[in-house]
Design a protein around this motif. Sequence first.
Motif, mmCIF file in Angstrom:
data_model
loop_
_atom_site.group_PDB
_atom_site.id
_atom_site.type_symbol
_atom_site.label_atom_id
_atom_site.label_comp_id
_atom_site.label_asym_id
_atom_site.label_seq_id
_atom_site.Cartn_x
_atom_site.Cartn_y
_atom_site.Cartn_z
ATOM 1 N N ALA A 99 33.563 0.561 41.374
ATOM 2 C CA ALA A 99 34.926 0.044 41.854
ATOM 3 C C ALA A 99 36.476 1.013 42.912
ATOM 4 C CB ALA A 99 36.048 -0.392 40.986
ATOM 5 N N GLY A 100 35.620 2.281 42.554
ATOM 6 C CA GLY A 100 37.119 3.232 43.139
ATOM 7 C C GLY A 100 37.911 3.006 42.634
ATOM 8 N N ASP A 101 39.510 3.191 43.054
ATOM 9 C CA ASP A 101 39.930 3.390 42.544
ATOM 10 C C ASP A 101 41.565 2.056 42.450
ATOM 11 O OD1 ASP A 101 40.714 6.045 42.106
ATOM 12 O OD2 ASP A 101 41.277 6.802 44.159
ATOM 13 N N LEU A 102 40.363 1.136 42.927
ATOM 14 C CA LEU A 102 41.760 -0.675 42.675
ATOM 15 C C LEU A 102 40.924 -0.517 40.916
ATOM 16 C CD1 LEU A 102 39.211 -2.185 45.137
ATOM 17 C CD2 LEU A 102 42.026 -1.999 45.134
ATOM 18 N N VAL A 103 40.320 0.216 40.563
ATOM 19 C CA VAL A 103 40.286 -0.025 38.588
ATOM 20 C C VAL A 103 40.843 1.906 38.464
ATOM 21 C CG1 VAL A 103 39.650 -0.494 36.642
ATOM 22 C CG2 VAL A 103 39.185 -1.952 38.521
ATOM 23 N N GLU A 104 41.141 1.697 37.047
ATOM 24 C CA GLU A 104 41.510 3.455 36.340
ATOM 25 C C GLU A 104 41.452 2.933 35.266
ATOM 26 O OE1 GLU A 104 40.712 5.772 38.198
ATOM 27 O OE2 GLU A 104 42.207 5.209 39.785
ATOM 28 N N ALA A 105 40.487 3.358 34.728
ATOM 29 C CA ALA A 105 40.230 3.671 33.207
ATOM 30 C C ALA A 105 40.632 4.424 32.447
ATOM 31 C CB ALA A 105 38.417 3.693 32.281
ATOM 32 N N ASN A 110 35.967 10.098 40.290
ATOM 33 C CA ASN A 110 34.215 10.326 39.517
ATOM 34 C C ASN A 110 33.568 10.079 41.064
ATOM 35 O OD1 ASN A 110 35.420 9.652 37.027
ATOM 36 N ND2 ASN A 110 35.598 8.179 37.022
ATOM 37 N N VAL A 111 32.551 9.898 41.081
ATOM 38 C CA VAL A 111 30.982 9.692 42.045
ATOM 39 C C VAL A 111 30.027 9.151 41.285
ATOM 40 C CG1 VAL A 111 32.193 11.856 43.266
ATOM 41 C CG2 VAL A 111 30.472 12.373 41.768
ATOM 42 N N GLY A 112 29.437 8.488 42.527
ATOM 43 C CA GLY A 112 28.101 7.943 41.828
ATOM 44 C C GLY A 112 27.355 7.671 43.386
ATOM 45 N N ALA A 113 26.505 7.409 42.420
ATOM 46 C CA ALA A 113 25.067 7.401 43.438
ATOM 47 C C ALA A 113 24.110 6.032 43.029
ATOM 48 C CB ALA A 113 24.206 8.360 43.297
ATOM 49 N N ASP A 145 28.984 -5.973 33.667
ATOM 50 C CA ASP A 145 28.392 -5.256 32.243
ATOM 51 C C ASP A 145 28.864 -4.053 31.724
ATOM 52 O OD1 ASP A 145 28.496 -7.765 31.724
ATOM 53 O OD2 ASP A 145 25.509 -7.720 32.418
ATOM 54 N N ALA A 146 29.234 -2.932 33.689
ATOM 55 C CA ALA A 146 30.088 -1.540 33.530
ATOM 56 C C ALA A 146 29.939 -1.774 35.122
ATOM 57 C CB ALA A 146 28.744 -0.690 33.238
ATOM 58 N N LEU A 147 31.288 -0.576 35.125
ATOM 59 C CA LEU A 147 32.348 -0.259 35.496
ATOM 60 C C LEU A 147 32.637 1.264 35.869
ATOM 61 C CD1 LEU A 147 35.429 -2.533 37.112
ATOM 62 C CD2 LEU A 147 35.718 0.132 36.181
ATOM 63 N N VAL A 148 32.530 1.459 37.325
ATOM 64 C CA VAL A 148 32.818 2.892 37.307
ATOM 65 C C VAL A 148 33.875 2.774 38.014
ATOM 66 C CG1 VAL A 148 31.973 5.422 38.096
ATOM 67 C CG2 VAL A 148 30.637 3.515 37.509
ATOM 68 N N GLY A 149 35.310 3.497 37.412
ATOM 69 C CA GLY A 149 36.408 3.302 38.164
ATOM 70 C C GLY A 149 36.585 4.160 39.239
ATOM 71 N N GLY A 150 37.713 5.387 39.237
ATOM 72 C CA GLY A 150 38.511 6.085 40.475
ATOM 73 C C GLY A 150 38.721 7.039 39.138
ATOM 74 N N ARG A 151 38.905 6.830 38.816
ATOM 75 C CA ARG A 151 38.739 8.465 37.180
ATOM 76 C C ARG A 151 38.494 7.476 36.020
ATOM 77 N NH1 ARG A 151 42.072 12.915 39.192
ATOM 78 N NH2 ARG A 151 42.913 12.440 41.843
ATOM 79 N N GLY A 152 38.441 8.248 35.522
ATOM 80 C CA GLY A 152 38.291 7.701 33.607
ATOM 81 C C GLY A 152 36.927 7.741 33.522
ATOM 82 N N ASP A 200 18.382 2.070 36.352
ATOM 83 C CA ASP A 200 17.017 2.942 36.180
ATOM 84 C C ASP A 200 17.420 3.218 37.847
ATOM 85 O OD1 ASP A 200 14.976 3.994 37.137
ATOM 86 O OD2 ASP A 200 14.284 1.979 37.924
ATOM 87 N N GLY A 201 17.730 4.494 38.319
ATOM 88 C CA GLY A 201 18.052 4.706 39.635
ATOM 89 C C GLY A 201 19.575 4.886 39.694
ATOM 90 N N VAL A 202 20.372 4.173 39.018
ATOM 91 C CA VAL A 202 21.700 4.014 38.940
ATOM 92 C C VAL A 202 22.363 5.380 38.384
ATOM 93 C CG1 VAL A 202 23.753 2.825 38.992
ATOM 94 C CG2 VAL A 202 21.478 1.640 39.217
ATOM 95 N N TYR A 203 23.848 6.263 39.235
ATOM 96 C CA TYR A 203 23.856 6.642 38.466
ATOM 97 C C TYR A 203 25.735 7.082 38.579
ATOM 98 C CZ TYR A 203 19.171 8.863 38.692
ATOM 99 O OH TYR A 203 18.305 8.697 38.918
ATOM 100 N N ALA A 204 26.520 7.961 37.632
ATOM 101 C CA ALA A 204 27.981 8.012 37.995
ATOM 102 C C ALA A 204 28.226 9.735 37.200
ATOM 103 C CB ALA A 204 28.812 6.732 37.018
ATOM 104 N N LEU A 205 29.046 10.073 37.825
ATOM 105 C CA LEU A 205 29.537 11.594 37.398
ATOM 106 C C LEU A 205 31.091 10.854 37.616
ATOM 107 C CD1 LEU A 205 28.498 13.843 37.090
ATOM 108 C CD2 LEU A 205 29.460 14.945 39.357
ATOM 109 N N THR A 206 31.035 11.580 35.675
ATOM 110 C CA THR A 206 32.744 11.249 35.651
ATOM 111 C C THR A 206 33.498 12.369 34.815
ATOM 112 O OG1 THR A 206 32.635 10.368 33.777
ATOM 113 C CG2 THR A 206 32.409 9.084 35.029
ATOM 114 N N ALA A 207 34.569 12.671 35.126
ATOM 115 C CA ALA A 207 35.625 14.430 34.928
ATOM 116 C C ALA A 207 36.786 14.627 34.796
ATOM 117 C CB ALA A 207 35.072 15.526 35.987
ATOM 118 N N GLU A 208 36.489 13.824 33.014
ATOM 119 C CA GLU A 208 37.480 14.249 32.419
ATOM 120 C C GLU A 208 39.693 13.655 32.691
ATOM 121 O OE1 GLU A 208 37.294 17.050 28.935
ATOM 122 O OE2 GLU A 208 37.767 18.178 31.129
ATOM 123 N N GLY A 209 39.316 12.616 33.840
ATOM 124 C CA GLY A 209 40.091 12.170 34.959
ATOM 125 C C GLY A 209 40.097 12.418 35.600
ATOM 126 N N ASP A 210 38.906 13.184 36.510
ATOM 127 C CA ASP A 210 39.102 13.893 37.751
ATOM 128 C C ASP A 210 38.678 12.534 38.449
ATOM 129 O OD1 ASP A 210 40.377 16.247 37.659
ATOM 130 O OD2 ASP A 210 38.650 17.994 38.172
#
Length: 320
Positions: free
Chosen positions: A183-189, A36-39, A217-224, A24-34
């Motif tokens: 996690a920013g670019d400390l982790v890439e998926a 990532n951003v979130g809110a 339980d969920a991780l948004v990396g820098g890319r992927g 609820d209210g947690v967003y991630a935008l990914t783009a095929e290896g470009d």
Amino acid sequence: MGRKAFASSADLDEKEQTLEVLADGVYALTAEGDPNVGAIEGEDFLVCFEAMATPVAAREWLAKLREHTDKPVRYLVLSHYHAVRVLGASAFDAEVIVAHENTRALVAERGREDWESEFARMPRLAKDADSVPGLTWPTLTFSDRLTIDLGGDRGDLVLQYCGRGHTEGDIVAWLPKHRVLFAGDLVEAEAALYTGDAYHRDWASSTLDRVKAFGADALVGGRGAVSHGRDAVDAAIEQTRDFLRVMIREVGAVHHGGGTLKEAFERTRAALAPRYGKWPIFEHCLPFDVSRLWDELSGIERPVIWTAERDREVWDLLQD
């Protein structure tokens, strides 16, 4: 066979963007290896994580976010100083721009050079580059940990420094209530690591240990793609660690044996390519990665500043 196009200069195809609602209210935008951003929604405000490369690109992300929420952006959190992460900041009209204190110092020391370097390496990401008004300056910095009260029953957002890694100023954003980690670019998926400004040995050991200790339980990396579930989260962290360890082993062997930087690059590429060679930006990153690690093993503690001219020299030496 012709020479490889410089960095990502030939990668001009638009990537499909995917907006995920992680909680609820947690967003991630990914783009095929470009990148990532979130809110994250607070009770009556937004925290945005990363700023895109230009204001034009950032406004496109915000238009997607506005389909879900019209809350104003109070905080813009920057995980580190790299241009493709920060130069879109003006589009957010954020009250506060947050980063680690080392990140602010790095903007002052090398922000202009990094801007020119990254836009030449990745021209597709520099959408309407003339829209960038100037360097992005954090207005709030911290050294170890900063907690943002999201208000109501939304809990806290914890910003934390885990140690030197991708740069000397990377921070992560942790939502304990939902167990979601940005996690920013400390982790890439399943995306190659850029380590041209890294501290490889710290990153591969204590820094990733601290990232893993969140138990997300969920991780948004820098890319992927977003990693869902503890197994996938741990796999992304360990893929990142393995990439670093292979580099340290292979570059270290050549360095210790009195070989050349070119030999270290070729040996490292041969060791990494079977598992990682098809991942986004692998060929782009590797010359800069090996060059920085070679410097680190040679006793050069802090990364040498990348300029557009130095980029081309390293590329021409290694990636022919």
